[in-house]
Scaffold this active site. Structure first.
Site, PDB file in Angstrom:
ATOM      1  N   GLU A 203      -6.976  33.469 -10.978  1.00 54.99           N
ATOM      2  CA  GLU A 203      -7.791  32.532 -10.197  1.00 54.99           C
ATOM      3  C   GLU A 203      -9.269  32.655 -10.555  1.00 54.99           C
ATOM      4  O   GLU A 203      -9.998  31.647 -10.548  1.00 54.99           O
ATOM      5  CB  GLU A 203      -7.583  32.783  -8.695  1.00 54.99           C
ATOM      6  CG  GLU A 203      -6.151  32.628  -8.222  1.00 54.99           C
ATOM      7  CD  GLU A 203      -5.567  31.266  -8.539  1.00 54.99           C
ATOM      8  OE1 GLU A 203      -6.341  30.283  -8.647  1.00 54.99           O
ATOM      9  OE2 GLU A 203      -4.343  31.174  -8.700  1.00 54.99           O
TER      10      GLU A 203
ATOM     11  N   PRO B   1       2.324   4.917   1.244  1.00 52.38           N
ATOM     12  CA  PRO B   1       2.743   5.355   2.581  1.00 52.38           C
ATOM     13  C   PRO B   1       1.586   5.962   3.357  1.00 52.38           C
ATOM     14  O   PRO B   1       0.803   6.751   2.829  1.00 52.38           O
ATOM     15  CB  PRO B   1       3.827   6.405   2.278  1.00 52.38           C
ATOM     16  CG  PRO B   1       4.330   6.058   0.920  1.00 52.38           C
ATOM     17  CD  PRO B   1       3.158   5.510   0.176  1.00 52.38           C
ATOM     18  N   GLY B   2       1.468   5.569   4.626  1.00 56.91           N
ATOM     19  CA  GLY B   2       0.436   6.127   5.491  1.00 56.91           C
ATOM     20  C   GLY B   2      -0.882   5.406   5.466  1.00 56.91           C
ATOM     21  O   GLY B   2      -1.833   5.854   6.112  1.00 56.91           O
ATOM     22  N   THR B   3      -0.972   4.272   4.756  1.00 55.39           N
ATOM     23  CA  THR B   3      -2.252   3.566   4.680  1.00 55.39           C
ATOM     24  C   THR B   3      -2.460   2.604   5.839  1.00 55.39           C
ATOM     25  O   THR B   3      -3.526   1.989   5.930  1.00 55.39           O
ATOM     26  CB  THR B   3      -2.351   2.801   3.353  1.00 55.39           C
ATOM     27  OG1 THR B   3      -1.172   2.004   3.168  1.00 55.39           O
ATOM     28  CG2 THR B   3      -2.479   3.762   2.187  1.00 55.39           C
ATOM     29  N   GLY B   4      -1.470   2.430   6.716  1.00 52.88           N
ATOM     30  CA  GLY B   4      -1.676   1.631   7.925  1.00 52.88           C
ATOM     31  C   GLY B   4      -1.150   0.220   7.851  1.00 52.88           C
ATOM     32  O   GLY B   4      -1.704  -0.675   8.501  1.00 52.88           O
TER      33      GLY B   4
ATOM     34  N   GLY C 243       0.821  -1.204   0.000  1.00 51.96           N
ATOM     35  CA  GLY C 243       0.000   0.000   0.000  1.00 51.96           C
ATOM     36  C   GLY C 243       0.852   1.249   0.000  1.00 51.96           C
ATOM     37  O   GLY C 243       2.067   1.202   0.250  1.00 51.96           O
TER      38      GLY C 243
END
Length: 714
Positions: free
Chosen positions: A503, A282-285, A280
Site C-alpha cells: 500500500e 440503478p439508483g438514479t431516481g 439511467g
C-alpha cells in the site's frame, strides 16, 4: 253520480341494491346522477356530475346488501357439530357417578371370597359394582386402601376387566352376591365412529368447494390489470423531493404542464409525447421522478412492473395490457408507469430458438395499444429501464416512447443537493460539511447517497451519540466502498509487512504522478471479503474525459504495489492480482478502443456480440472483427504498455526508497494514514532507515491468499 273508484294498492316490488332517495335525490337520478359523490374514492380522479347534490345522495347499507323485510336464512356451520360433540362429552363427564376404582381381576376375586362385594354388574368386557370398605385392610394394597378411604366412606364403586372364568357365576351365587348382566355402553363410540368421519368429509368438501370457487373467481380476474393506482397527492412525492437531476425535472415539467392545462398545447395544435422513457443507472431516481410527476400534476398514477404482465397462462399478458389501457381511459388525465420495461419490451428474437411467444405477444399488444392511443386524451405512458440497448426498436420509435430522458449520476453540485434532501430528518453536528462529503463521493447515485446518510445515522446511534458527526460519515463511506472492517483477525507479521509496503508503494507512486487522483487514505486493515488493505484516491473534480498521459499515470499507480513488493523483498505475492487485472484491462482499452497505440493506429478492435443471439438471453458468443495477426499485435502492445509502466514505477520507488520505508513503518504503527497524516509525512524530512521489524502482537486479519483491492475513488 259516479262513485269514486278505490285505488288498489299495488304490490310493492322488491328492489335490491337500489338507493333510498328522497324527492331531491329522485330528481337528481332523473338528471343522470347515479353515483354518490362521497363514494368517489371508488372512481378516483372523476369529479361528480352535480357537486351541489353531494350531501343529498345517501346509500342505505341494508338495502344494498339485502332487503330487510326478508328473513335471514341461517347457514349451517361445521362449528355446530363440534359444539354438540363437546357438549355431549361434558354432560357425560359431569353426570357420571363418583370415583370408580379400577382394580385387577385378582383383587376382585379376593373381595368376592372375603364377602365384601355388595352388587355386581357383568358386562361383555368389564365387571363393575360396589364393595364395602370395612375390613379390607389386609385384602388390598395399603396405598390403594388409603386412596379409597380418601375418596369416600362406606361402599365404593369398582371396575375390572372381565376374564374368561366359567366358575364366576357359581362363586357369586355361593357368596349370595346380587349380580346382573349389563350390556356395554357403546353409544359414544358409535356416535364418534359416525360423526367424526362425516365431519372430516364435510370439512374437506367445504374446503374443496371454496378452493374451486376461489379459483373460478381468480380465473375470471386473471386477465385484469395488477396496476396499483395512486390517486392525486397519494404518491406523496413532488419535485421538491427530487434533487440532483435538474435537467430531467425540467424536461418532465412539460408533461406536468400538459396534464394541468392540456388546452394550452391543443390550442396551438401541439401534441404531448405519448411515451416518456426514463433511462439511467440503478439508483438514479427513475421511479421517484415518475411519482414526482404524478404528484405535481395531481392526477391518478398507475404503477406496474414489466414482469407483472406475464403469467403462466397464455394470453394473460395481452389481456392485462388491454385492461390497463381501458382503465386509464376512464381515469384520464392520468399517468401509466411501467417499471423495469426491459422485462416486457426486450428485443424480439430473430429465430425460433430464443423466442418467448407469450412475452412477445404481450409486447405486440403494448405496441398496438400505444400506436392506437390518442395523445390528446390526457394519458401519459412513462417507463423506466436501465438497459435501453436491449429494448425492441419498435418500442422506441416516434409515436410510442418517442421522448427519452436520461438520468445520469449526479455531479458534485447534484450530490450536495441530494445530501441536503436526505439529511432533513437527521440531527447533524456543526462540523458536518456536505460539500466536502459530496466531493468524496464521486460516482454515487441518489440511492447510494441515501444509504450513506442512513449508515452514518446508524453508526452514530450505535455509539449512543446525540448527533451524527463527520467521523460517522467517514466510517460509513469506508464501509460502503471497502466493506466491513475486520480488526479481530490475527495476521501473520510477515504478511502484514508485505501489505504495508504494497500500500505504501501505491501511495508513493500516486503522490509523484501529477495527473493521478489525490490519495485520501491508506489502510492496512482488512475490509470486505478479499481486501487486505487499500489505498483510497479521491478525484478533486468530476471528470468526463481522460487523456493518454492521465491513463498512463493511473497505470503507474496500479503497478506501484507489485513493484514495491519486488523491490523490498525480492519476491512477489498474490496480493496484486486485482491490480494486474485492472491494469491489463486499462491497457487493452487504450489500444483497442481509444486508438492510443502508434503501431495499430486509430482503428478500434472491439469484440462484437453475435447478432444471432441478440435479445435472446442466451450466452452471446463474441466474434473478433480482426485477424489473428492483429490480435497478436494487440497482445504485444498491451505487454509493451505494462512493461514501460513497470520501468517507470521502479525508477520512482528506487528514488523514493527512504519515503517508502518510512511510510510502511508508519502504516505498521497506525494501520490507517489519512490525508492530514500523509501531508505531514511528505513535508517532514525523513532519515534513511532499514526496513522495519514488524510487531508480532498487532491484531490484524489472517492471510487469505486473495488479492487486495484498492479503492480508486470510483
Amino acid at each position: 253520480m259516479e262513485k269514486p273508484r278505490r285505488l288498489r294498492p299495488r304490490a310493492r316490488p322488491q328492489c335490491r341494491g337500489l338507493m333510498k332517495v328522497n324527492l331531491g335525490d329522485f330528481q337528481a337520478s332523473i338528471l343522470g346522477t347515479h353515483t354518490n359523490a362521497r363514494l368517489s374514492g371508488a372512481y378516483p380522479g372523476r369529479p361528480p356530475t352535480f357537486p351541489a347534490l353531494e350531501t343529498r345522495l345517501t346509500f342505505n347499507k341494508v338495502d344494498l346488501e339485502k332487503n330487510p323485510m326478508e328473513p335471514r336464512q341461517q347457514q349451517f356451520s361445521l362449528w355446530y357439530v363440534l359444539v354438540t360433540i363437546l357438549a355431549m362429552l361434558a354432560i357425560q363427564t359431569l353426570f357420571v357417578s363418583g370415583h370408580v376404582e379400577t382394580i385387577p381381576y385378582s383383587d376382585f376375586k379376593v373381595l368376592l371370597k372375603a364377602g365384601k362385594l355388595k352388587d355386581v354388574a357383568i358386562g361383555e368386557q368389564a365387571i363393575s359394582g360396589t364393595f364395602s370398605t370395612e375390613g379390607i385392610d389386609n385384602l388390598l394394597a395399603k396405598q390403594q386402601i388409603e386412596e379409597i378411604r380418601r375418596e369416600a366412606k362406606g361402599d365404593h364403586a369398582f371396575s375390572t376387566l372381565r376374564v374368561a372364568d366359567p366358575e364366576l357365576v357359581q362363586e357369586l351365587e355361593a357368596a349370595k352376591v346380587r349380580f346382573v348382566g349389563q350390556p356395554d355402553n357403546k353409544w359414544l363410540s358409535t356416535i364418534l365412529s359416525w360423526v367424526v368421519p362425516a365431519v372430516i368429509f364435510f370439512g374437506i368438501w367445504s374446503f374443496l368447494i371454496k378452493r374451486v370457487g376461489g379459483a373460478a373467481g381468480s380465473m375470471m380476474e386473471i386477465g385484469k390489470s395488477k396496476a396499483k393506482v395512486y390517486m392525486q397527492k397519494e404518491t406523496g412525492v413532488t419535485f421538491a423531493d427530487v434533487a440532483g437531476i435538474d435537467e430531467a425535472k425540467e424536461e418532465l415539467s412539460e408533461i406536468v404542464s400538459f396534464l394541468k392545462d392540456p388546452q394550452r398545447y391543443q390550442r396551438l395544435g401541439g401534441k404531448i409525447p405519448k411515451g416518456v422513457l426514463l433511462v439511467g443507472a440503478p439508483g438514479t431516481g427513475k421511479t421517484l421522478l415518475a411519482k414526482a410527476v404524478a404528484g405535481e400534476a395531481g392526477v391518478p398514477f398507475f404503477s406496474m412492473s414489466g414482469s407483472d404482465f406475464v403469467e403462466m397462462f397464455v394470453g394473460v399478458g395481452a389481456a392485462r395490457v388491454r385492461d390497463l389501457f381501458k382503465q386509464a381511459e376512464t381515469k384520464a388525465p392520468c399517468i401509466i408507469f411501467i417499471d423495469e420495461l426491459d422485462a416486457l419490451g426486450k428485443t424480439r428474437a430473430l429465430n425460433a430458438v430464443g423466442g418467448n411467444e407469450e412475452r412477445e405477444q404481450t409486447l405486440n399488444q403494448l405496441l398496438v395499444e400505444m400506436d392506437g392511443f390518442d395523445s390528446n386524451k390526457g394519458v401519459i405512458i412513462m417507463a423506466a429501464t436501465n438497459r435501453p440497448e436491449i429494448l425492441d426498436p419498435a418500442l422506441l420509435r416516434p409515436g410510442r416512447f418517442d421522448r427519452h430522458v436520461a438520468l445520469d449520476r449526479p455531479d458534485l453540485k447534484g450530490r450536495e443537493q441530494i445530501l441536503k434532501v436526505h439529511v432533513k430528518g437527521v440531527v447533524l453536528a456543526p462540523e458536518v460539511d456536505l460539500t466536502k462529503l459530496a466531493g468524496r463521493t464521486p460516482g454515487f447515485a441518489g440511492a447510494d447517497l441515501a444509504n450513506l446518510v442512513n449508515e452514518a445515522a446508524l453508526l452514530a446511534a450505535r455509539k449512543s451519540k446525540q448527533m451524527v458527526e463527520m467521523a460517522d460519515f467517514d466510517e460509513a463511506l469506508d464501509r460502503i466502498v471497502g466493506g466491513l472492517e475486520k480488526k479481530n483477525r490475527v495476521m501473520n507479521p510477515k504478511e502484514k509487512e508485505t501489505i504495508a509496503f504494497h500500500e505504501a508503494g501505491h501511495a508513493i507512486v500516486a503522490e509523484h504522478r501529477p495527473l493521478a487522483d489525490r490519495v485520501s487514505k491508506v489502510s492496512i486493515i482488512p475490509r470486505g471479503v478479499a481486501a487486505l488493505g487499500y489505498t483510497q484516491q479521491t478525484p478533486t473534480e468530476d471528470r468526463y474525459l481522460l487523456k493518454r498521459s492521465e491513463l498512463l499515470d493511473r497505470l503507474d499507480v496500479l503497478l506501484g504495489g507489485r513493484i514495491a513488493e519486488q523491490l523490498i523483498f525480492g519476491d512477489v505475492s498474490t496480493g496484486a492480482q486485482n491490480d494486474l487485472q485492472r491494469a491489463t484491462d486499462m491497457a487493452r482499452q487504450m489500444i483497442t478502443q481509444f486508438g492510443m497505440s502508434d503501431q495499430l493506429g486509430l482503428a478500434t478492435y472491439e469484440n462484437m456480440p453475435n447478432p444471432l443471439f441478440a435479445g435472446t438471453g442466451l450466452m452471446q458468443r463474441e466474434r473478433n472483427e480482426y485477424s489473428e495477426s492483429t490480435a497478436q499485435m494487440i497482445d504485444a502492445e498491451v505487454r509493451k504498455l505494462l512493461a514501460e509502466a513497470s520501468h517507470r514505477v521502479q525508477a520512482t520507488l528506487e528514488g523514493q526508497r527512504t519515503k517508502l520505508d518510512a511510510l510502511a513503518q508508519l502504516l505498521l504503527e497506525k494501520e490507517v494514514v489519512d490525508r492530514q497524516d500523509l501531508d505531514m509525512f511528505l513535508s517532514a524530512k525523513v532519515t534513511p532507515m532499514p526496513p522495519p521489524k514488524p510487531v508480532a502482537n498487532i491484531e490484524e486479519s489472517t492471510a487469505t491468499g486473495k488479492p487486495d483491492q484498492k479503492t480508486q475513488g470510483t
